[in-house]
Design a protein around this motif. Structure first.
Motif, PDB file in Angstrom:
ATOM      1  N   THR A   1       0.847  -1.186   0.000  1.00 46.09           N
ATOM      2  CA  THR A   1       0.000   0.000   0.000  1.00 46.09           C
ATOM      3  C   THR A   1       0.882   1.236   0.000  1.00 46.09           C
ATOM      4  O   THR A   1       2.110   1.144   0.151  1.00 46.09           O
ATOM      5  CB  THR A   1      -0.917   0.033   1.235  1.00 46.09           C
ATOM      6  N   LEU A   2       0.276   2.384  -0.139  1.00 46.73           N
ATOM      7  CA  LEU A   2       1.042   3.633  -0.087  1.00 46.73           C
ATOM      8  C   LEU A   2       1.637   3.844   1.302  1.00 46.73           C
ATOM      9  O   LEU A   2       2.615   4.589   1.444  1.00 46.73           O
ATOM     10  CB  LEU A   2       0.143   4.815  -0.460  1.00 46.73           C
ATOM     11  N   ASP A   3       1.067   3.189   2.319  1.00 43.44           N
ATOM     12  CA  ASP A   3       1.552   3.368   3.686  1.00 43.44           C
ATOM     13  C   ASP A   3       2.701   2.432   4.050  1.00 43.44           C
ATOM     14  O   ASP A   3       3.339   2.625   5.083  1.00 43.44           O
ATOM     15  CB  ASP A   3       0.409   3.166   4.688  1.00 43.44           C
ATOM     16  N   ASN A   4       2.952   1.396   3.237  1.00 42.92           N
ATOM     17  CA  ASN A   4       4.083   0.501   3.539  1.00 42.92           C
ATOM     18  C   ASN A   4       5.005   0.304   2.339  1.00 42.92           C
ATOM     19  O   ASN A   4       5.765  -0.660   2.267  1.00 42.92           O
ATOM     20  CB  ASN A   4       3.576  -0.855   4.050  1.00 42.92           C
TER      21      ASN A   4
ATOM     22  N   SER B   1       8.648  -0.301   3.072  1.00 43.71           N
ATOM     23  CA  SER B   1       9.022  -1.393   3.963  1.00 43.71           C
ATOM     24  C   SER B   1       8.543  -2.757   3.491  1.00 43.71           C
ATOM     25  O   SER B   1       8.873  -3.771   4.101  1.00 43.71           O
ATOM     26  CB  SER B   1       8.459  -1.138   5.375  1.00 43.71           C
TER      27      SER B   1
ATOM     28  N   SER C   1       0.790   9.468  -5.040  1.00 44.41           N
ATOM     29  CA  SER C   1      -0.579   9.739  -4.603  1.00 44.41           C
ATOM     30  C   SER C   1      -1.623   9.513  -5.697  1.00 44.41           C
ATOM     31  O   SER C   1      -2.808   9.350  -5.396  1.00 44.41           O
ATOM     32  CB  SER C   1      -0.689  11.179  -4.079  1.00 44.41           C
TER      33      SER C   1
ATOM     34  N   GLU D   1       3.896  11.366  13.728  1.00 46.77           N
ATOM     35  CA  GLU D   1       3.787  11.875  12.362  1.00 46.77           C
ATOM     36  C   GLU D   1       5.009  11.494  11.535  1.00 46.77           C
ATOM     37  O   GLU D   1       4.894  11.122  10.360  1.00 46.77           O
ATOM     38  CB  GLU D   1       3.600  13.389  12.391  1.00 46.77           C
TER      39      GLU D   1
ATOM     40  N   ASP E   1       4.952   7.722  10.630  1.00 48.46           N
ATOM     41  CA  ASP E   1       4.100   7.460   9.470  1.00 48.46           C
ATOM     42  C   ASP E   1       4.812   7.839   8.178  1.00 48.46           C
ATOM     43  O   ASP E   1       4.687   7.148   7.162  1.00 48.46           O
ATOM     44  CB  ASP E   1       2.789   8.255   9.584  1.00 48.46           C
ATOM     45  N   LEU E   2       5.563   8.896   8.218  1.00 47.58           N
ATOM     46  CA  LEU E   2       6.246   9.383   7.023  1.00 47.58           C
ATOM     47  C   LEU E   2       7.351   8.431   6.582  1.00 47.58           C
ATOM     48  O   LEU E   2       7.478   8.104   5.392  1.00 47.58           O
ATOM     49  CB  LEU E   2       6.832  10.772   7.291  1.00 47.58           C
TER      50      LEU E   2
ATOM     51  N   GLN F   1       7.606   5.331   7.478  1.00 48.48           N
ATOM     52  CA  GLN F   1       7.039   3.987   7.426  1.00 48.48           C
ATOM     53  C   GLN F   1       7.837   3.003   8.275  1.00 48.48           C
ATOM     54  O   GLN F   1       8.180   1.900   7.859  1.00 48.48           O
ATOM     55  CB  GLN F   1       6.941   3.505   5.973  1.00 48.48           C
TER      56      GLN F   1
ATOM     57  N   SER G   1       8.287   1.781  12.715  1.00 49.18           N
ATOM     58  CA  SER G   1       7.619   1.832  14.010  1.00 49.18           C
ATOM     59  C   SER G   1       8.062   3.079  14.774  1.00 49.18           C
ATOM     60  O   SER G   1       9.113   3.673  14.465  1.00 49.18           O
ATOM     61  CB  SER G   1       7.971   0.591  14.828  1.00 49.18           C
TER      62      SER G   1
ATOM     63  N   THR H   1      11.719   4.848  14.797  1.00 45.17           N
ATOM     64  CA  THR H   1      11.794   6.254  14.407  1.00 45.17           C
ATOM     65  C   THR H   1      12.396   7.091  15.527  1.00 45.17           C
ATOM     66  O   THR H   1      13.198   7.997  15.278  1.00 45.17           O
ATOM     67  CB  THR H   1      10.388   6.780  14.061  1.00 45.17           C
TER      68      THR H   1
END
Length: 470
Positions: A242-245, A248, A292, A348, A351-352, A354, A356, A360
């Motif tokens: 997904t765009l969120d992982n 990784s 996006s 925040e 999340d950017l 990607q 934990s 981070t």
């Protein structure tokens, strides 16, 4: 089967266990849920190519492994096998592959089976080594497009059905003709800053060709303008990605094609292609690639190609020499994020990048210790900003002052609003409200008192502040 009541009506609920594969009716009918011609949900026919696409998406079938019964060895181009031999010769272990016959190479890559006298040709063999006219016949969905725009004028518009190794080389060569470089002198070192980082170009082209959905119509397209490079391919992101992982997780749609490109040396490292794209783009002083516009039917990535931020490049090169190691991708993402938004929380930033929050926080602690960023506040209100030295090197020195000033002004307004609402405030309450250490909260309250906004009432534990003018 159960019956439930919804808005006064009895509704029958039937639970059907998830099947491992596509399932039809006993009459041989296959349907899927979708939107009908009137825009309302309906049961629609599940077509053959949609069945195949679904099986490929779930990892049941590798498109490159599908046997093409009408294909012959003569449908494969010997010059494409020679191309592979040339590509693998500089890579580790490439000499073994280069010493094999054409059919043996196909068998080693998993795209040809059977004997030399009676080989079985799979679609992967056609995609990698097929003659152009045979590719159009057997895999008509395969096509590439390269377009260069200058404003609304089309400077170049090339379509091709070349097999994948040649397509990758041709697209890369065409694209790099438009590469331009800025040069930076940093001490005795001259640094070249490319408009299109070679690593990013190579990885994105390979990803688009390898990970596209070959059951869907549409070309792999590259479009270059003065400000950006856009690469698009049919088929959404592979299942599990997904765009969120994206940074990784690696899940190739075709492991056969992915492995072939890796062994050919076109991609340098399995599973790290997108990370390398982000790293090379950020190091060149540009914004991160943008995914996006990706949806369920297309993967679309846009890479900035406009003028680079040379101050950022100078900063990265100088600090790399000073610290003795390059910036990690996570550090690059943090620095670029704090340029755009100077006050971000660990959540925040996690999340950017990607990663934990624990991983981070480790990165952020190291950057704080090296003086690259600063930490402000405590607990959940803790935020990070670039340090004064970093602002001085890659941004306006006034930017740091503005950030600090805005923080103070915001904290003062928060305290005054709290007092107006609740009548008074203590040092502990101010520290919790503004996410400040106790001493900083004390200094903030005294500043408001000295300037006539607040009045101190009581002493020691009973001390609290009220509005100076009720």
């Amino acid at each position: 089967m159960d019956v439930v009541e919804i808005d006064g009506a009895a509704v029958i609920v039937i639970e059907i266990p998830r099947a491992a594969s596509i399932t039809g009716t006993s009459a041989g009918q296959y349907s899927r849920r979708g939107l009908g011609g009137d825009g309302r949900p309906a049961c629609l026919p599940l077509l053959a190519h949609e069945m195949l696409s679904s099986r490929i998406e779930r990892g049941e079938v590798d498109y490159a492994s599908i046997v093409e019964p009408d294909a012959k060895v003569d449908d494969l181009d010997p010059s494409e096998f020679e191309r592979l031999r040339r590509l693998v010769s500089p890579t580790g272990g490439g000499s073994v592959l280069a010493s094999l016959s054409d059919v043996e190479i196909g068998k080693a890559l998993g795209v040809i089976d059977g004997s030399e006298e009676s080989p079985i040709i799979r679609r992967g063999a056609l995609l990698l080594f097929g003659r152009d006219e045979r590719l159009r016949q057997f895999i008509p969905t395969h096509e590439t497009a390269f377009q260069v725009l200058s404003g609304t004028a089309v400077r170049q518009n090339v379509f091709s059905n070349a097999p994948l190794f040649r397509a990758a080389e041709d697209l890369y060569t065409q694209l790099m003709r438009y590469d331009e470089e800025d040069e930076l002198d940093i001490g005795l070192t001259r640094v070249s800053v490319p408009r299109i980082p070679a690593v990013a170009a190579r990885e994105l082209i390979a990803n688009a060709l390898v990970h596209r959905d070959y059951t869907m119509q549409g070309p792999v397209s590259l479009q270059l303008t003065e400000e950006e490079l856009t690469i698009a391919n049919p088929g959404g992101l592979p299942r599990g990605v997904t765009l969120d992982n994206l940074l990784s997780t690696s899940q190739p749609r075709s492991r056969i094609l992915s492995e072939a490109f890796f062994r050919a040396g076109i991609v340098e490292r399995t599973g790290r292609g997108i990370n390398r794209v982000f790293e090379s783009t950020l190091r060149a002083g540009r914004a991160a690639p943008d995914f996006s516009r990706t949806d369920a039917h297309h993967v679309v990535v846009t890479v900035p190609t406009g003028r680079a931020d040379l101050a950022v490049v100078r900063f990265l090169v100088a600090h790399t020499e000073r610290r003795g190691r390059p910036f990690s991708l996570e550090e690059l993402l943090v620095l670029h994020a704090l340029q755009d938004d100077p006050r971000l929380t660990v959540g925040e930033l996690a999340d950017l990048v990607q990663r934990s929050q624990i991983a981070t926080r480790t990165v952020l602690t190291r950057m704080v210790e090296e003086g690259l960023i600063e930490m402000r506040g405590n607990g959940r209100g803790r935020r990070y900003t670039m340090s004064a030295a970093t602002y001085r090197e890659i941004s306006s020195p006034a930017g740091y002052v503005r950030v600090r000033s805005f923080d103070t002004a915001q904290q003062e307004q928060m305290v005054l609003t709290y007092v107006r609402s609740h009548g008074s405030i203590t040092r502990a309450q101010a520290a919790d409200l503004c996410a400040l250490p106790s001493d900083a909260a004390k200094h903030l309250l005294r500043s408001l008192r000295d300037r006539g906004f607040l009045r101190l009432v009581g002493e020691r534990r009973a001390a609290h502040y009220v509005l100076a003018v009720e």
